[in-house]
Design a protein around this motif. Structure first.
Motif, PDB file in Angstrom:
ATOM      1  N   ALA A  47      29.344  56.411  19.568  1.00  0.00           N
ATOM      2  CA  ALA A  47      30.673  56.064  20.070  1.00  0.00           C
ATOM      3  C   ALA A  47      31.744  56.970  19.471  1.00  0.00           C
ATOM      4  CB  ALA A  47      30.979  54.595  19.752  1.00  0.00           C
ATOM      5  N   VAL A  48      31.636  57.243  18.169  1.00  0.00           N
ATOM      6  CA  VAL A  48      32.607  58.111  17.506  1.00  0.00           C
ATOM      7  C   VAL A  48      32.553  59.519  18.091  1.00  0.00           C
ATOM      8  CG1 VAL A  48      33.161  59.243  15.326  1.00  0.00           C
ATOM      9  CG2 VAL A  48      32.705  56.794  15.374  1.00  0.00           C
ATOM     10  N   SER A  49      31.353  60.001  18.399  1.00  0.00           N
ATOM     11  CA  SER A  49      31.215  61.333  18.986  1.00  0.00           C
ATOM     12  C   SER A  49      31.926  61.419  20.328  1.00  0.00           C
ATOM     13  CB  SER A  49      29.736  61.672  19.162  1.00  0.00           C
ATOM     14  OG  SER A  49      29.070  61.694  17.918  1.00  0.00           O
ATOM     15  N   LYS A  50      31.786  60.373  21.143  1.00  0.00           N
ATOM     16  CA  LYS A  50      32.450  60.366  22.444  1.00  0.00           C
ATOM     17  C   LYS A  50      33.969  60.288  22.287  1.00  0.00           C
ATOM     18  CE  LYS A  50      28.562  58.207  24.896  1.00  0.00           C
ATOM     19  NZ  LYS A  50      28.088  57.018  25.658  1.00  0.00           N
ATOM     20  N   ILE A  51      34.421  59.422  21.376  1.00  0.00           N
ATOM     21  CA  ILE A  51      35.858  59.302  21.128  1.00  0.00           C
ATOM     22  C   ILE A  51      36.410  60.613  20.587  1.00  0.00           C
ATOM     23  CG2 ILE A  51      37.598  58.127  19.722  1.00  0.00           C
ATOM     24  CD1 ILE A  51      35.806  55.640  19.836  1.00  0.00           C
ATOM     25  N   ASN A  52      35.647  61.234  19.694  1.00  0.00           N
ATOM     26  CA  ASN A  52      36.060  62.494  19.098  1.00  0.00           C
ATOM     27  C   ASN A  52      36.265  63.566  20.174  1.00  0.00           C
ATOM     28  OD1 ASN A  52      36.298  64.350  16.678  1.00  0.00           O
ATOM     29  ND2 ASN A  52      34.602  65.317  17.766  1.00  0.00           N
ATOM     30  N   HIS A  53      35.360  63.625  21.155  1.00  0.00           N
ATOM     31  CA  HIS A  53      35.452  64.619  22.222  1.00  0.00           C
ATOM     32  C   HIS A  53      36.735  64.432  23.030  1.00  0.00           C
ATOM     33  CE1 HIS A  53      34.721  66.102  26.351  1.00  0.00           C
ATOM     34  NE2 HIS A  53      34.096  67.107  25.739  1.00  0.00           N
ATOM     35  N   ASP A  54      37.021  63.186  23.416  1.00  0.00           N
ATOM     36  CA  ASP A  54      38.215  62.916  24.210  1.00  0.00           C
ATOM     37  C   ASP A  54      39.488  63.113  23.391  1.00  0.00           C
ATOM     38  OD1 ASP A  54      36.615  62.308  26.358  1.00  0.00           O
ATOM     39  OD2 ASP A  54      36.620  60.145  25.988  1.00  0.00           O
ATOM     40  N   LEU A  55      39.428  62.750  22.123  1.00  0.00           N
ATOM     41  CA  LEU A  55      40.598  62.884  21.267  1.00  0.00           C
ATOM     42  C   LEU A  55      40.990  64.339  21.079  1.00  0.00           C
ATOM     43  CD1 LEU A  55      42.701  61.505  19.490  1.00  0.00           C
ATOM     44  CD2 LEU A  55      41.063  61.575  17.608  1.00  0.00           C
ATOM     45  N   THR A  95      39.046  66.332  13.695  1.00  0.00           N
ATOM     46  CA  THR A  95      38.113  65.976  14.750  1.00  0.00           C
ATOM     47  C   THR A  95      36.938  66.939  14.800  1.00  0.00           C
ATOM     48  OG1 THR A  95      39.309  67.272  16.424  1.00  0.00           O
ATOM     49  CG2 THR A  95      39.951  64.964  16.148  1.00  0.00           C
TER      50      THR A  95
END
Length: 268
Positions: A47-55, A95
């Motif tokens: 989940a953090v990886s996905k959030i990191n990409h969008d962020l 990030t």
């Protein structure tokens, strides 16, 4: 092992087999808990990886808008735009290190000679505590670090340590809601026999006894500001990577005071 129905039920025997049954049941329960925790951490990492990409994409857009602000003739924009750009650049860098942290921990410190007073001012600037006329803060900022004091450290990592400690203090003090209370955040430092001692102190509510037990353990915070405790865990890891220590001092005064001890101080 993840199926609770497969955990052995001790028969109640009082011989060696009964003892083995009890021990086996405890081992199975512990193993189930460990596997469940690992699965949750793996899900969290994804989940953090996905959030990191969008962020990162959002921050890239914010960086473009900030560059445009720097071209305005308004004096407030001219003064604040460079700070905003530097803050966003730092966020982008963070990030980019998230995935590396998940794989192998923080990067090895790249030590340089750091002017500690200037670094502390950067922290105050990032938290809008530097008495800018256009930004008003309810927290008083005191930087008592000698302007000539230098320390051998990774500038960006030490900045993160001081920022995490300072942000926690500001959030705790601003959360009190009582204008009559003194809200002061102060940083001081001293060089002693090849090491630098740094103190970050505040006049906030401090930490309850329950929070002190696992203060530097991620996701174990029990403070009143709603934080996860991840900031303190990261700060402690970064300080350890420098060969130093981070601790909460047991001062008999209101508020809290953290002590950072870093080796390899630079003689001036």
């Amino acid at each position: 092992p993840e199926d609770p129905s497969l955990v052995i039920e001790p028969s109640g025997r009082h011989d060696e087999i009964g003892v083995a049954e009890v021990e086996l049941a405890q081992m199975q329960k512990q193993q189930r808990g460990t596997m469940s925790q690992q699965r949750h951490l793996a899900d969290l990492g994804l989940a953090v990886s996905k959030i990191n990409h969008d962020l990162r994409n959002i921050l890239a857009s914010a960086s473009l808008f900030s560059d445009r602000l720097s071209g305005l003739s308004d004096p407030v924009a001219q003064r604040l735009a460079p700070r905003l750009v530097r803050t966003i650049d730092r966020a982008v860098d963070y990030t980019q290190t998230v995935l590396a942290y998940g794989k192998s921990g923080e990067a090895v410190p790249q030590r340089g000679i750091v002017r500690l007073h200037r670094l502390c001012e950067d922290v105050a600037e990032a938290l809008a505590l530097d008495r800018d006329d256009s930004v008003e803060s309810s927290v008083e900022w005191v930087n008592s670090v000698d302007q000539n004091l230098e320390v051998a450290a990774d500038s960006e990592q030490l900045f993160r340590v001081l920022l995490n400690l300072s942000r926690n203090a500001v959030q705790a003090m601003e959360g009190t809601g009582d204008d009559a209370l003194v809200k002061r955040l102060s940083v001081s430092a001293e060089q002693r026999e090849g090491a630098v001692y740094i103190w970050v102190a505040d006049t906030g509510p401090g930490f309850p006894a329950a929070a002190r037990k696992n203060l530097f353990t991620a996701f174990s915070a029990t403070g009143s500001n709603g934080g996860t405790g991840l900031g303190l865990a990261i700060a402690a890891e970064l300080v350890r990577a420098h060969g130093g220590t981070l601790s909460l001092l047991d001062d008999d005064v209101p508020g809290s005071r953290f002590e950072i001890v870093l080796p390899s101080a630079v003689s001036v």
